[in-house]
Design a protein around this motif. Structure first.
Motif, mmCIF file in Angstrom:
data_model
loop_
_atom_site.group_PDB
_atom_site.id
_atom_site.type_symbol
_atom_site.label_atom_id
_atom_site.label_comp_id
_atom_site.label_asym_id
_atom_site.label_seq_id
_atom_site.Cartn_x
_atom_site.Cartn_y
_atom_site.Cartn_z
ATOM 1 N N PHE A 223 6.423 -8.967 4.191
ATOM 2 C CA PHE A 223 6.260 -8.252 2.922
ATOM 3 C C PHE A 223 7.456 -7.330 2.676
ATOM 4 C CE2 PHE A 223 4.882 -4.123 1.130
ATOM 5 C CZ PHE A 223 4.608 -4.519 -0.175
ATOM 6 N N ILE A 224 7.875 -6.590 3.699
ATOM 7 C CA ILE A 224 9.028 -5.692 3.553
ATOM 8 C C ILE A 224 10.274 -6.481 3.150
ATOM 9 C CG2 ILE A 224 10.600 -4.174 4.823
ATOM 10 C CD1 ILE A 224 8.138 -3.240 6.438
ATOM 11 N N ASP A 225 10.404 -7.690 3.677
ATOM 12 C CA ASP A 225 11.550 -8.547 3.335
ATOM 13 C C ASP A 225 11.474 -9.096 1.916
ATOM 14 O OD1 ASP A 225 12.599 -8.222 5.869
ATOM 15 O OD2 ASP A 225 11.717 -10.080 6.649
ATOM 16 N N GLY A 226 10.328 -8.941 1.252
ATOM 17 C CA GLY A 226 10.144 -9.531 -0.074
ATOM 18 C C GLY A 226 9.791 -11.005 -0.009
ATOM 19 N N ALA A 227 9.428 -11.497 1.190
ATOM 20 C CA ALA A 227 9.142 -12.919 1.367
ATOM 21 C C ALA A 227 7.650 -13.229 1.352
ATOM 22 C CB ALA A 227 9.742 -13.409 2.681
ATOM 23 N N LEU A 228 6.806 -12.199 1.295
ATOM 24 C CA LEU A 228 5.357 -12.399 1.316
ATOM 25 C C LEU A 228 4.710 -11.482 0.291
ATOM 26 C CD1 LEU A 228 2.830 -13.666 2.855
ATOM 27 C CD2 LEU A 228 2.759 -11.493 4.084
ATOM 28 N N TYR A 229 3.789 -12.050 -0.470
ATOM 29 C CA TYR A 229 3.015 -11.275 -1.433
ATOM 30 C C TYR A 229 1.814 -10.642 -0.743
ATOM 31 C CZ TYR A 229 -0.562 -10.560 -5.044
ATOM 32 O OH TYR A 229 -1.539 -10.028 -5.835
ATOM 33 N N LEU A 230 1.671 -9.319 -0.891
ATOM 34 C CA LEU A 230 0.471 -8.610 -0.462
ATOM 35 C C LEU A 230 -0.142 -7.932 -1.683
ATOM 36 C CD1 LEU A 230 1.414 -6.882 2.926
ATOM 37 C CD2 LEU A 230 0.058 -8.961 2.572
ATOM 38 N N PRO A 231 -1.458 -8.055 -1.842
ATOM 39 C CA PRO A 231 -2.099 -7.409 -2.988
ATOM 40 C C PRO A 231 -2.139 -5.893 -2.816
ATOM 41 C CG PRO A 231 -3.745 -8.380 -1.540
ATOM 42 C CD PRO A 231 -2.411 -8.798 -1.003
ATOM 43 N N LYS A 232 -2.296 -5.200 -3.923
ATOM 44 C CA LYS A 232 -2.371 -3.738 -3.855
ATOM 45 C C LYS A 232 -3.511 -3.277 -2.956
ATOM 46 C CE LYS A 232 -0.212 -2.279 -8.182
ATOM 47 N NZ LYS A 232 -0.405 -1.627 -9.501
ATOM 48 N N ARG A 233 -4.619 -3.970 -3.004
ATOM 49 C CA ARG A 233 -5.770 -3.573 -2.187
ATOM 50 C C ARG A 233 -5.622 -4.149 -0.778
ATOM 51 N NH1 ARG A 233 -9.633 -1.067 -4.948
ATOM 52 N NH2 ARG A 233 -11.354 -1.593 -3.562
ATOM 53 N N SER A 234 -4.606 -3.666 -0.110
ATOM 54 C CA SER A 234 -4.354 -4.010 1.294
ATOM 55 C C SER A 234 -4.325 -2.721 2.093
ATOM 56 C CB SER A 234 -3.010 -4.739 1.459
ATOM 57 O OG SER A 234 -2.981 -5.954 0.750
ATOM 58 N N VAL A 235 -4.730 -2.796 3.371
ATOM 59 C CA VAL A 235 -4.704 -1.613 4.227
ATOM 60 C C VAL A 235 -4.569 -2.052 5.678
ATOM 61 C CG1 VAL A 235 -7.231 -1.490 4.454
ATOM 62 C CG2 VAL A 235 -5.862 0.585 4.773
ATOM 63 N N VAL A 236 -3.821 -1.263 6.452
ATOM 64 C CA VAL A 236 -3.687 -1.471 7.891
ATOM 65 C C VAL A 236 -4.403 -0.315 8.585
ATOM 66 C CG1 VAL A 236 -2.103 -1.696 9.832
ATOM 67 C CG2 VAL A 236 -1.471 -2.637 7.590
ATOM 68 N N ILE A 237 -5.296 -0.629 9.518
ATOM 69 C CA ILE A 237 -6.071 0.386 10.238
ATOM 70 C C ILE A 237 -5.502 0.518 11.646
ATOM 71 C CG2 ILE A 237 -8.369 1.103 10.984
ATOM 72 C CD1 ILE A 237 -9.453 -1.056 8.976
ATOM 73 N N THR A 238 -5.165 1.752 12.057
ATOM 74 C CA THR A 238 -4.641 1.962 13.409
ATOM 75 C C THR A 238 -5.272 3.187 14.061
ATOM 76 O OG1 THR A 238 -2.763 3.460 12.922
ATOM 77 C CG2 THR A 238 -2.401 1.087 12.585
ATOM 78 N N ASP A 239 -5.227 3.175 15.394
ATOM 79 C CA ASP A 239 -5.651 4.320 16.192
ATOM 80 C C ASP A 239 -4.587 4.587 17.240
ATOM 81 O OD1 ASP A 239 -7.792 6.183 17.486
ATOM 82 O OD2 ASP A 239 -7.076 4.881 19.107
ATOM 83 N N ASP A 240 -4.239 5.848 17.435
ATOM 84 C CA ASP A 240 -3.257 6.232 18.450
ATOM 85 C C ASP A 240 -3.944 6.661 19.745
ATOM 86 O OD1 ASP A 240 -1.351 5.815 16.543
ATOM 87 O OD2 ASP A 240 -0.373 7.753 16.772
ATOM 88 N N ASP A 241 -3.338 6.287 20.861
ATOM 89 C CA ASP A 241 -3.643 6.794 22.201
ATOM 90 C C ASP A 241 -4.695 6.000 22.976
ATOM 91 O OD1 ASP A 241 -1.887 8.821 21.475
ATOM 92 O OD2 ASP A 241 -3.497 10.244 21.019
ATOM 93 N N ALA A 242 -5.554 5.201 22.296
ATOM 94 C CA ALA A 242 -6.640 4.492 22.984
ATOM 95 C C ALA A 242 -7.474 5.466 23.810
ATOM 96 C CB ALA A 242 -6.101 3.354 23.856
#
Length: 383
Positions: A223-242
């Motif tokens: 997506f950052i490269d402009g080679a993939l379409y991601l819809p506006k309603r996208s989200v990445v979920i992360t947790d730090d430290d485990a």
């Protein structure tokens, strides 16, 4: 005068001739030739018996050659795993070999094709869905594999670079830390890090029920490269430290709601395998989550080779590279060089913001989740 002995000899000769004639006729019929059995009458004159019909040689139907196996069938023939599913890929301009996947596990390493003049818009289970670009029907590494007769076909969707830019998607990366069962929260200077577990469950319910798309890290990169379409309603979920509170309280929630989440693990502190199939484990370094000589994190104190060695050790434990979450968010140009030398493509900071086309891959911004953040607050942050 014919004697009795002469008559007996004549009778024996007659019977012999008749026997020979019958045998000859049988041989000729067996050979497929119409034959007439000739015998001698009682007075020695020839007698014609019934004509025997010829028997035709039976015609054999040739055995057809076996139908060649398709590429998917060939791949499927290499395993006896009842959960195996061979995934084939179809669509305009698609020439990709089938992949072996596992039913009831998440899709692994789905290809992200690139083509000049157009932008890949994801995989779908039918050609009609690929044409529609309906987000809920899109298939990626956040989804479980399900197939019929151990085979499945995914269809490619495409859009234009202009439409991709016009979407103007800003992808939020949510950053959680620790969790608490106390509605009033925890005490101390890390109070903000502790999300009330019921609030977390409500956040995940909102994401699940609102139909957000959950991109994988290779999709974020494309997506950052402009080679993939991601819809506006996208989200990445992360947790730090485990942290233990993540493993005990939060990880079961993302499993139950089937939401892809990344847990950034400090591998010098933890080496356990992932708690469930919806949790990706990625690097929070091996042993750099502590202060260096100047009081800031080791990621901005050590040289690039030392950083690369630490990250390589972390990757060997986790079995994956892709992305690093910088301890304390500390990073500089030397840090980025260490990531490159170790073969990592993405680095996540603690700086606020959204991932967009052209974002620095080694300085991904986040949406930090603090104690007390409500569903309304989340909606304001991610749409």
């Amino acid at each position: 005068m014919v004697t009795r002995a002469q008559r007996r000899r004549a009778a024996r000769r007659l019977r012999l001739r008749r026997t020979v004639a019958v045998v000859v006729a049988a041989v000729l019929v067996a050979g497929g030739v119409t034959a007439v059995a000739v015998t001698r009458g009682a007075l020695g004159t020839p007698a014609v018996e019934a004509e025997q019909p010829a028997t035709a040689t039976p015609t054999r139907t040739p055995t057809p050659p076996p139908t060649p196996l398709t590429p998917a069938q060939k791949l499927l023939s290499t395993t006896r795993d009842p959960r195996a599913c061979v995934v084939s890929f179809a669509g305009d301009g698609i020439a990709i070999e089938p992949q072996m996947q596992t039913q009831e596990a998440r899709y692994e390493a789905l290809p992200l094709p690139r083509a000049d003049g157009r932008v890949f818009a994801g995989w779908y289970s039918t050609a009609a869905e690929a044409e529609s670009l309906e987000v809920p029907a899109r298939v990626n590494g956040a989804d479980l594999v399900a197939c019929s007769a151990r085979e499945k076909t995914l269809y490619a969707a495409w859009t234009t670079p202009e439409a991709n830019v016009a979407e103007d998607a800003g992808i939020p990366i949510l950053m959680y830390h620790q969790f608490t069962r106390k509605p009033e929260g925890e005490e101390g200077w890390l109070r903000g890090n502790y999300a009330f577990v019921d609030d977390f469950d409500a956040h995940m319910a909102y994401i699940q029920e609102s139909g957000f798309y959950l991109p994988t890290w290779d999709e974020v990169s494309a997506f950052i490269d402009g080679a993939l379409y991601l819809p506006k309603r996208s989200v990445v979920i992360t947790d730090d430290d485990a942290d233990s509170s993540w493993l005990e309280l939060a990880a079961p929630i993302v499993d139950r709601r089937q939401l892809l989440t990344t847990s950034f693990v400090i591998t010098s502190a933890r080496t356990e395998s992932t708690p469930n199939r919806f949790v990706l484990q990625r690097s929070h370094t091996h042993d750099m989550h502590r202060a260096g000589a100047n009081g800031r994190g080791r990621m901005v104190n050590d040289d690039a080779d030392t950083i690369a060695a630490d990250l390589s050790q972390s990757a060997a434990i986790l079995g994956a590279k892709e992305v690093v979450a910088y301890p304390f968010g500390h990073h500089d140009d030397t840090t980025k060089e260490g990531l490159r030398r170790a073969g990592f493509e993405l680095g996540r900071t603690v700086e606020p913001g959204y991932v967009r086309i052209g974002t620095d891959k080694l300085a991904l911004p986040v949406i930090r989740v603090n104690y007390g953040m409500t569903v309304d607050d989340l909606r304001d942050a991610i749409g």
